[in-house]
Structures are given as structure tokens and as C-alpha cells.
Scaffold this motif. Structure first.
Motif, mmCIF file in Angstrom:
data_model
loop_
_atom_site.group_PDB
_atom_site.id
_atom_site.type_symbol
_atom_site.label_atom_id
_atom_site.label_comp_id
_atom_site.label_asym_id
_atom_site.label_seq_id
_atom_site.Cartn_x
_atom_site.Cartn_y
_atom_site.Cartn_z
ATOM 1 N N THR A 171 0.831 -1.210 0.000
ATOM 2 C CA THR A 171 0.000 0.000 0.000
ATOM 3 C C THR A 171 0.862 1.256 0.000
ATOM 4 O O THR A 171 0.346 2.368 -0.057
ATOM 5 N N ALA A 207 0.160 -6.612 0.709
ATOM 6 C CA ALA A 207 -0.003 -7.071 2.083
ATOM 7 C C ALA A 207 0.590 -6.030 3.028
ATOM 8 O O ALA A 207 1.755 -5.640 2.877
ATOM 9 N N SER A 208 -0.217 -5.588 3.964
ATOM 10 C CA SER A 208 0.248 -4.606 4.948
ATOM 11 C C SER A 208 -0.770 -4.590 6.078
ATOM 12 O O SER A 208 -1.824 -5.224 5.973
ATOM 13 N N ASN A 245 -2.867 -2.537 6.824
ATOM 14 C CA ASN A 245 -4.178 -2.095 6.319
ATOM 15 C C ASN A 245 -5.000 -3.223 5.726
ATOM 16 O O ASN A 245 -6.225 -3.134 5.644
ATOM 17 N N THR A 295 3.875 -7.915 9.546
ATOM 18 C CA THR A 295 5.116 -8.694 9.633
ATOM 19 C C THR A 295 5.726 -8.627 11.036
ATOM 20 O O THR A 295 6.594 -9.437 11.364
ATOM 21 N N SER A 316 8.262 -2.761 2.484
ATOM 22 C CA SER A 316 7.683 -2.100 3.661
ATOM 23 C C SER A 316 8.717 -1.138 4.233
ATOM 24 O O SER A 316 9.872 -1.117 3.819
ATOM 25 N N PHE A 376 13.012 -3.779 11.380
ATOM 26 C CA PHE A 376 13.555 -4.589 10.278
ATOM 27 C C PHE A 376 14.012 -5.975 10.744
ATOM 28 O O PHE A 376 13.865 -6.950 10.016
ATOM 29 N N VAL A 380 18.645 0.817 0.016
ATOM 30 C CA VAL A 380 19.113 2.118 -0.474
ATOM 31 C C VAL A 380 20.567 2.036 -0.941
ATOM 32 O O VAL A 380 21.417 1.457 -0.246
ATOM 33 N N TYR A 437 19.179 4.421 10.934
ATOM 34 C CA TYR A 437 18.228 3.821 9.987
ATOM 35 C C TYR A 437 18.983 2.923 9.003
ATOM 36 O O TYR A 437 18.550 1.815 8.683
ATOM 37 N N PHE A 464 11.059 12.464 -2.847
ATOM 38 C CA PHE A 464 11.655 12.680 -1.541
ATOM 39 C C PHE A 464 12.391 14.023 -1.474
ATOM 40 O O PHE A 464 12.896 14.408 -0.432
ATOM 41 N N SER A 489 3.321 10.652 1.577
ATOM 42 C CA SER A 489 4.098 9.498 2.022
ATOM 43 C C SER A 489 5.576 9.708 1.760
ATOM 44 O O SER A 489 6.424 9.256 2.510
HETATM 45 N N1 LIG Z 1 12.833 7.283 0.133
HETATM 46 C C1 LIG Z 1 13.861 6.954 -0.621
HETATM 47 O O1 LIG Z 1 14.441 7.838 -1.271
HETATM 48 C C2 LIG Z 1 14.318 5.499 -0.717
HETATM 49 C C3 LIG Z 1 15.399 5.217 -1.555
HETATM 50 C C4 LIG Z 1 15.781 3.884 -1.730
HETATM 51 C C5 LIG Z 1 15.097 2.865 -1.036
HETATM 52 N N2 LIG Z 1 14.067 3.165 -0.196
HETATM 53 C C6 LIG Z 1 13.365 2.035 0.489
HETATM 54 O O2 LIG Z 1 12.094 1.864 -0.112
HETATM 55 C C7 LIG Z 1 11.260 1.107 0.771
HETATM 56 C C8 LIG Z 1 9.809 1.547 0.590
HETATM 57 O O3 LIG Z 1 9.685 2.931 0.822
HETATM 58 P P1 LIG Z 1 8.295 3.680 0.552
HETATM 59 O O4 LIG Z 1 8.601 5.141 0.587
HETATM 60 O O5 LIG Z 1 7.576 3.087 -0.623
HETATM 61 O O6 LIG Z 1 7.505 3.283 1.890
HETATM 62 P P2 LIG Z 1 6.098 3.875 2.400
HETATM 63 O O7 LIG Z 1 5.393 4.616 1.323
HETATM 64 O O8 LIG Z 1 6.374 4.575 3.696
HETATM 65 O O9 LIG Z 1 5.262 2.548 2.693
HETATM 66 C C9 LIG Z 1 5.575 1.720 3.774
HETATM 67 C C10 LIG Z 1 4.743 0.452 3.653
HETATM 68 O O10 LIG Z 1 5.150 -0.420 4.734
HETATM 69 C C11 LIG Z 1 3.963 -0.983 5.271
HETATM 70 N N3 LIG Z 1 4.181 -1.437 6.641
HETATM 71 C C12 LIG Z 1 4.473 -0.695 7.736
HETATM 72 N N4 LIG Z 1 4.524 -1.479 8.829
HETATM 73 C C13 LIG Z 1 4.270 -2.761 8.402
HETATM 74 C C14 LIG Z 1 4.155 -4.029 9.041
HETATM 75 N N5 LIG Z 1 4.307 -4.140 10.378
HETATM 76 N N6 LIG Z 1 3.856 -5.113 8.304
HETATM 77 C C15 LIG Z 1 3.695 -5.010 6.952
HETATM 78 N N7 LIG Z 1 3.781 -3.846 6.275
HETATM 79 C C16 LIG Z 1 4.057 -2.732 7.007
HETATM 80 C C17 LIG Z 1 2.942 0.150 5.197
HETATM 81 O O11 LIG Z 1 1.641 -0.409 5.337
HETATM 82 P P3 LIG Z 1 0.334 0.457 5.798
HETATM 83 O O12 LIG Z 1 -0.010 1.333 4.630
HETATM 84 O O13 LIG Z 1 -0.706 -0.577 6.063
HETATM 85 O O14 LIG Z 1 0.753 1.213 7.014
HETATM 86 C C18 LIG Z 1 3.238 0.669 3.783
HETATM 87 O O15 LIG Z 1 2.576 -0.135 2.829
HETATM 88 C C19 LIG Z 1 11.852 1.304 2.179
HETATM 89 O O16 LIG Z 1 12.255 0.060 2.704
HETATM 90 C C20 LIG Z 1 13.059 2.216 1.967
HETATM 91 O O17 LIG Z 1 14.161 1.844 2.762
HETATM 92 C C21 LIG Z 1 13.670 4.455 -0.034
#
Ligand SMILES: NC(=O)c1ccc[n+]([C@@H]2O[C@H](COP(=O)([O-])OP(=O)(O)OC[C@H]3O[C@@H](n4cnc5c(N)ncnc54)[C@H](OP(=O)(O)O)[C@@H]3O)[C@@H](O)[C@H]2O)c1
Length: 277
Positions: free
Chosen positions: A9, A30-31, A33, A38, A58, A72, A96, A117, A146, A271
Motif C-alpha cells: 500500500t 499485504a500490509s 491495512n 510482519t 515495507s 527490520f 538504499v 536507519y 523525496f 508518504s
Molecule cells: N525514500 C527513498 O528515497 C528510498 C530510496 C531507496 C530505497 N528506499 C526504500 O524503499 C522502501 C519503501 O519505501 P516507501 O517510501 O515506498 O515506503 P512507504 O510509502 O512509507 O510505505 C511503507 C509500507 O510499509 C507498510 N508497513 C508498515 N509497517 C508494516 C508491518 N508491520 N507489516 C507489513 N507492512 C508494514 C505500510 O503499510 P500500511 O499502509 O498498512 O501502514 C506501507 O505499505 C523502504 O524500505 C526504503 O528503505 C527508499
């Protein structure tokens, strides 16, 4: 092929689910919601039945070291345990570019450093690599979505201070496409780097984004300014020469975002602006 997307999501997860379905896969988001957690294991056994691949996109709700480490470690251990029981053949995770470097850098005295982090992301990667499930870890560069978060966190009044180091950011759409290609291919049991089609100086990237959104802040190149409280050098944030590159250019993304949200590039998805990594 049944592909379960943990975090389906989220910003990347929702795009990934759409792309996988467009390619004829049975992609299941799967989340919490949708009743899958997890951290507790809730819903995992059911959702993983018949799954060939699990993609974990996630994210920890908190970027504090202790909270992120706990998230994690617990989530990845649970996932691996349930995947082994379900006979999952490929575990894909998104991390990342530069995680290993950022996890080792000296934090500055800035209170909100996110080195912790990256230590937590490194712990996630280690658990995956040490498990017996074939895996692929995708290292992506910073998402375009971002950029405002980087600016906000580096702002002091109307001045944004950023180290003029290299950055090769990419659109979330390109990240999702890259993760989708990896998820539908064979496990590589190593890290695959993906990045944007162009490199910037960090200060110039943010300046372009703010200028496009008519944001009045001034961006100053400051070699002593870290990246979210972590010291960075010239190449900390950029991928190696073998990185797979996305197609979307930042200026085109800005124009597209402005027309799709109708209020300028400053209106990045909530987000993304709430995410600090
Ligand atoms: N931001 C960057 O520039 C960047 C760069 C490279 C890599 N990344 C990586 O990309 C990944 C995804 O980032 P994003 O921005 O797409 O994340 P996001 O929009 O914040 O989404 C996080 C997701 O994790 C789910 N979640 C949270 N707690 C959970 C749990 N206990 N069990 C299962 N699901 C859970 C949330 O579900 P709900 O909606 O149900 O809460 C949501 O679907 C991260 O791991 C991050 O390290 C980020």
C-alpha cells in the motif's frame, strides 16, 4: 505467478502491484491495512499460500535507530520463517544505494541523524543474505518524491544548506519498474543497484526542485552540511557503473507532478515527504 508485496500500500508498493498486474501476475498487496503484519506474523501464513515470490517494500514507521532496528529485524525474521514454511522461492527486498557506506559514516552532532536507519537496513540485508531462501536485494537511489523532505530537513529558516556531493535520484515509477523486473526474474543472491538517468550535485537537485515549485528558500552549497546528519563524501550516495538506470528525468517528473496534482512540485506525495532516508 503469485507475488506477495509486503508494503503493497506504500509509495513503491502500490505502483509495483499495479505494474505486476499489468504484466499478468497475481500481485497481492499485504500490509497492516489489509490485515497482514510482519511484526506480529498476523495474516502471513494465509497470504503466503501458493506464493512463488515475496517482495518486501515495507518501511519502518520510525527512523530512530532502536525503532528501525527492531522493525527490520523482527519483520525480516518473521517473513523468512513464514516464507520457509510456505515454500517461497524468491525473496526480494528494496534498500538504499550506499546503505553500507551510510551505516558506517560518522554521525555529526545533529540530533536527528539517520545513520541508525541505515544500520537497521544493513541488518535487514544481512538476515536475508544469511537465510536459505534465494534472494535479490535492490538498492535504489533517493526517490524524486523525496526531494522536498531533503529540503525541509536541511532548512534553517529560508536557507537550505546541502553538501554539493553527487546524487543520482530516480522516480518512484522507475524504482517500481526495476523492482518488478527483478521480482519476475531469477534470484541473483546479491545486490542490484538502480539509479536515475542523470547525476546532480545535491544542492543543485534541491535548488531545481524548489525553484520549479516557486519555493522562496535559498539553497546554499555547504561542504560541512551532512545528509540527514550523516557525513557524506563525493560518491556516498551514487551507485556504481553497473547500475541499471531509470528513464524519467527530473524536469519531466516535476512537470508531470505539477500537472497531476495541480499545485506545483512542492506538493509531493505525503508518504514521500514523511519519509526520511
Ligand atoms: N525514500 C527513498 O528515497 C528510498 C530510496 C531507496 C530505497 N528506499 C526504500 O524503499 C522502501 C519503501 O519505501 P516507501 O517510501 O515506498 O515506503 P512507504 O510509502 O512509507 O510505505 C511503507 C509500507 O510499509 C507498510 N508497513 C508498515 N509497517 C508494516 C508491518 N508491520 N507489516 C507489513 N507492512 C508494514 C505500510 O503499510 P500500511 O499502509 O498498512 O501502514 C506501507 O505499505 C523502504 O524500505 C526504503 O528503505 C527508499
Amino acid at each position: 505467478m503469485k507475488i506477495v508485496v509486503i508494503g503493497g500500500t506504500g509509495l513503491i508498493g502500490s505502483k509495483l502491484v499495479t505494474k505486476l498486474r499489468e504484466h499478468g501476475h497475481e500481485a497481492i498487496p499485504a500490509s497492516p491495512n489489509s490485515g497482514v503484519n510482519t511484526l506480529t506474523g498476523e495474516g502471513l501464513a494465509d497470504i503466503l499460500k501458493r506464493a512463488a515470490v515475496v517482495v518486501d517494500v515495507s518501511n519502518s514507521p520510525s527512523f530512530d535507530e532502536e525503532a528501525a532496528m527492531s522493525f527490520f529485524n523482527t519483520a525480516t525474521r518473521n517473513l523468512i520463517q513464514y516464507e520457509l514454511a510456505a515454500g517461497v522461492r524468491h525473496h526480494v527486498a528494496l534498500s538504499v544505494v550506499g546503505t553500507d557506506r551510510l551505516a558506517q559514516k560518522q554521525p555529526s552532532d545533529w540530533p536527528k541523524t539517520i545513520r541508525g536507519y541505515f544500520r537497521a537496513k544493513l541488518a535487514q540485508e544481512k538476515l536475508i543474505a544469511e537465510s536459505s531462501i534465494p534472494y535479490s536485494i535492490v538498492h535504489a537511489t533517493q526517490f524524486f518524491e523525496f526531494f522536498k523532505s531533503i529540503a525541509d530537513t536541511s532548512s534553517d529558516g529560508t536557507t537550505v544548506r546541502l553538501a554539493p556531493v553527487l546524487i543520482q535520484p530516480m522516480a518512484a515509477d522507475d524504482v517500481a519498474a526495476a523492482v518488478g523486473r527483478v521480482a519476475t526474474g531469477a534470484p541473483v543472491n546479491e545486490i542490484i543497484e538502480v539509479g536515475g538517468p542523470e547525476q546532480f550535485r545535491l544542492d543543485e537537485f534541491i535548488r531545481q526542485g524548489l525553484r520549479f515549485g516557486n519555493d522562496p528558500r535559498t539553497v546554499v552549497a555547504d561542504a560541512t552540511a551532512g545528509y540527514f546528519g550523516v557525513e557524506v563524501d563525493e560518491r556516498t550516495l551514487v551507485p556504481g557503473k553497473d547500475a541499471r538506470l531509470g528513464e524519467v528525468h527530473f524536469q519531466n517528473w516535476l512537470i508531470h507532478s505539477a500537472t497531476s496534482v495541480g499545485s506545483g512540485a512542492a506538493a509531493t506525495p505525503a508518504s514521500a515527504s514523511a519519509t526520511a532516508h
